[in-house]
Design a protein around this motif. Structure first.
Motif, PDB file in Angstrom:
ATOM      1  N   ASN A  18       3.097  -3.721  -6.307  1.00 23.72           N
ATOM      2  CA  ASN A  18       4.030  -2.713  -6.801  1.00 23.72           C
ATOM      3  C   ASN A  18       4.746  -3.183  -8.058  1.00 23.72           C
ATOM      4  O   ASN A  18       4.995  -2.385  -8.957  1.00 23.72           O
ATOM      5  CB  ASN A  18       5.039  -2.343  -5.706  1.00 23.72           C
ATOM      6  CG  ASN A  18       4.459  -1.341  -4.723  1.00 23.72           C
ATOM      7  OD1 ASN A  18       3.971  -0.286  -5.108  1.00 23.72           O
ATOM      8  ND2 ASN A  18       4.518  -1.668  -3.444  1.00 23.72           N
ATOM      9  N   ALA A  19       5.056  -4.476  -8.126  1.00 22.94           N
ATOM     10  CA  ALA A  19       5.720  -4.996  -9.319  1.00 22.94           C
ATOM     11  C   ALA A  19       4.818  -4.902 -10.541  1.00 22.94           C
ATOM     12  O   ALA A  19       5.278  -4.550 -11.636  1.00 22.94           O
ATOM     13  CB  ALA A  19       6.154  -6.437  -9.092  1.00 22.94           C
ATOM     14  N   VAL A  20       3.531  -5.206 -10.375  1.00 19.44           N
ATOM     15  CA  VAL A  20       2.591  -5.068 -11.498  1.00 19.44           C
ATOM     16  C   VAL A  20       2.545  -3.604 -11.953  1.00 19.44           C
ATOM     17  O   VAL A  20       2.673  -3.301 -13.145  1.00 19.44           O
ATOM     18  CB  VAL A  20       1.181  -5.570 -11.116  1.00 19.44           C
ATOM     19  CG1 VAL A  20       0.178  -5.248 -12.225  1.00 19.44           C
ATOM     20  CG2 VAL A  20       1.189  -7.072 -10.836  1.00 19.44           C
ATOM     21  N   LEU A  21       2.407  -2.696 -10.995  1.00 21.62           N
ATOM     22  CA  LEU A  21       2.316  -1.271 -11.323  1.00 21.62           C
ATOM     23  C   LEU A  21       3.614  -0.749 -11.931  1.00 21.62           C
ATOM     24  O   LEU A  21       3.587   0.012 -12.907  1.00 21.62           O
ATOM     25  CB  LEU A  21       1.966  -0.474 -10.066  1.00 21.62           C
ATOM     26  CG  LEU A  21       0.558  -0.708  -9.511  1.00 21.62           C
ATOM     27  CD1 LEU A  21       0.439  -0.121  -8.109  1.00 21.62           C
ATOM     28  CD2 LEU A  21      -0.503  -0.122 -10.436  1.00 21.62           C
ATOM     29  N   ASP A  22       4.749  -1.146 -11.365  1.00 21.79           N
ATOM     30  CA  ASP A  22       6.050  -0.672 -11.857  1.00 21.79           C
ATOM     31  C   ASP A  22       6.327  -1.123 -13.275  1.00 21.79           C
ATOM     32  O   ASP A  22       7.151  -0.530 -13.970  1.00 21.79           O
ATOM     33  CB  ASP A  22       7.179  -1.175 -10.944  1.00 21.79           C
ATOM     34  CG  ASP A  22       7.178  -0.494  -9.579  1.00 21.79           C
ATOM     35  OD1 ASP A  22       6.488   0.535  -9.417  1.00 21.79           O
ATOM     36  OD2 ASP A  22       7.856  -1.018  -8.670  1.00 21.79           O
ATOM     37  N   ASN A  23       5.641  -2.184 -13.704  1.00 20.08           N
ATOM     38  CA  ASN A  23       5.832  -2.707 -15.065  1.00 20.08           C
ATOM     39  C   ASN A  23       4.655  -2.385 -15.984  1.00 20.08           C
ATOM     40  O   ASN A  23       4.448  -3.052 -16.994  1.00 20.08           O
ATOM     41  CB  ASN A  23       6.102  -4.204 -15.003  1.00 20.08           C
ATOM     42  CG  ASN A  23       7.478  -4.507 -14.440  1.00 20.08           C
ATOM     43  OD1 ASN A  23       8.463  -4.442 -15.160  1.00 20.08           O
ATOM     44  ND2 ASN A  23       7.559  -4.802 -13.146  1.00 20.08           N
ATOM     45  N   GLY A  24       3.892  -1.359 -15.620  1.00 25.07           N
ATOM     46  CA  GLY A  24       2.834  -0.852 -16.487  1.00 25.07           C
ATOM     47  C   GLY A  24       1.525  -1.597 -16.427  1.00 25.07           C
ATOM     48  O   GLY A  24       0.656  -1.391 -17.279  1.00 25.07           O
ATOM     49  N   GLY A  25       1.342  -2.454 -15.426  1.00 25.00           N
ATOM     50  CA  GLY A  25       0.116  -3.233 -15.314  1.00 25.00           C
ATOM     51  C   GLY A  25      -0.970  -2.536 -14.509  1.00 25.00           C
ATOM     52  O   GLY A  25      -0.787  -1.427 -14.003  1.00 25.00           O
ATOM     53  N   THR A  26      -2.097  -3.224 -14.400  1.00 24.11           N
ATOM     54  CA  THR A  26      -3.280  -2.703 -13.722  1.00 24.11           C
ATOM     55  C   THR A  26      -3.538  -3.501 -12.457  1.00 24.11           C
ATOM     56  O   THR A  26      -3.477  -4.734 -12.477  1.00 24.11           O
ATOM     57  CB  THR A  26      -4.510  -2.802 -14.655  1.00 24.11           C
ATOM     58  OG1 THR A  26      -4.250  -2.024 -15.830  1.00 24.11           O
ATOM     59  CG2 THR A  26      -5.771  -2.285 -13.976  1.00 24.11           C
ATOM     60  N   VAL A  27      -3.836  -2.790 -11.363  1.00 25.32           N
ATOM     61  CA  VAL A  27      -4.055  -3.445 -10.072  1.00 25.32           C
ATOM     62  C   VAL A  27      -5.356  -2.964  -9.447  1.00 25.32           C
ATOM     63  O   VAL A  27      -5.571  -1.758  -9.294  1.00 25.32           O
ATOM     64  CB  VAL A  27      -2.896  -3.171  -9.093  1.00 25.32           C
ATOM     65  CG1 VAL A  27      -3.162  -3.858  -7.759  1.00 25.32           C
ATOM     66  CG2 VAL A  27      -1.571  -3.642  -9.670  1.00 25.32           C
ATOM     67  N   HIS A  28      -6.198  -3.927  -9.083  1.00 28.05           N
ATOM     68  CA  HIS A  28      -7.457  -3.658  -8.381  1.00 28.05           C
ATOM     69  C   HIS A  28      -7.305  -4.150  -6.951  1.00 28.05           C
ATOM     70  O   HIS A  28      -7.125  -5.346  -6.718  1.00 28.05           O
ATOM     71  CB  HIS A  28      -8.613  -4.395  -9.047  1.00 28.05           C
ATOM     72  CG  HIS A  28      -8.732  -4.130 -10.515  1.00 28.05           C
ATOM     73  ND1 HIS A  28      -9.407  -3.042 -11.026  1.00 28.05           N
ATOM     74  CD2 HIS A  28      -8.234  -4.802 -11.586  1.00 28.05           C
ATOM     75  CE1 HIS A  28      -9.335  -3.062 -12.347  1.00 28.05           C
ATOM     76  NE2 HIS A  28      -8.627  -4.120 -12.710  1.00 28.05           N
TER      77      HIS A  28
END
Length: 194
Positions: A55-65
């Motif tokens: 969620n932290a990656v996504l909340d900061n505009g990152g990409t998650v696989h």
């Protein structure tokens, strides 16, 4: 930072543990990944340390696989807002896909599954099936006992120095990435046929 490390497989607990500092640190780690444009590859879960870092990656505009087993997805454990979610038949395929997708692996604090996943990456280094860095994010010395155990294996003659040196225990995100960027896989273990 250079662009060599574009995706990191993160192994960590599906539980949050009993110290809120660990979840906070997982969120900070995920934020750092997004800040440095490093994509997250992980087990696809919504709970605990796994959910916190994703969620932290996504909340900061990152990409998650996310790569999750059908069994776990059927139990409702998947984080559905992921950039990419793959459902696979079993844990062996899940682990292989995570290693294949990533440029390096890191274990954040976690339990038996976390230890099993990073241990496989380390052991595969010795036989030449893993040429990518396997590291530990050693927040608050969480992995100090394991670090000591690995050194004991070396001192007692059960592990070669090159393989011990190939495992990195980091206290800071930047140090971990620097190690990964400069990593050179050791030559795999050879056996005499005498």
């Amino acid at each position: 930072m250079t662009a060599t490390i574009q995706k990191i497989a993160v192994y960590c607990g599906a539980n949050s543990g009993n110290d809120p500092h660990f979840v906070r640190e997982a969120k900070r780690f995920g934020k750092q990944m997004a800040k440095h444009h490093i994509e997250l590859v992980y087990g696809g879960g919504r709970y605990g340390m796994m959910g916190a870092v994703a969620n932290a990656v996504l909340d900061n505009g990152g990409t998650v696989h996310g790569i999750i087993t059908k069994e776990l997805a059927d139990r409702g454990t998947a984080l559905e807002r992921l950039t990419d979610l793959q459902i696979v038949p079993n844990m062996d395929i899940r682990k292989q896909k995570m290693m294949d997708m990533a440029d390096g692996m890191v274990a954040l604090p976690g339990g038996y599954g976390t230890l099993e996943e990073i241990s496989e990456a380390i052991s595969w280094t010795t036989i030449g099936d893993n040429h990518k860095p396997a590291t530990f994010y050693n927040y608050e010395g969480f992995y100090d006992p394991l670090h000591n155990m690995l050194r004991r294996m070396y001192y007692k003659g059960f592990a070669e120095k090159s393989f011990l040196d190939a495992i990195y225990f980091a206290n800071h995100f930047r140090d971990l990435i620097s190690f990964m960027e400069h990593y050179k896989a050791p030559a795999h273990r050879q056996y005499n046929h005498n």
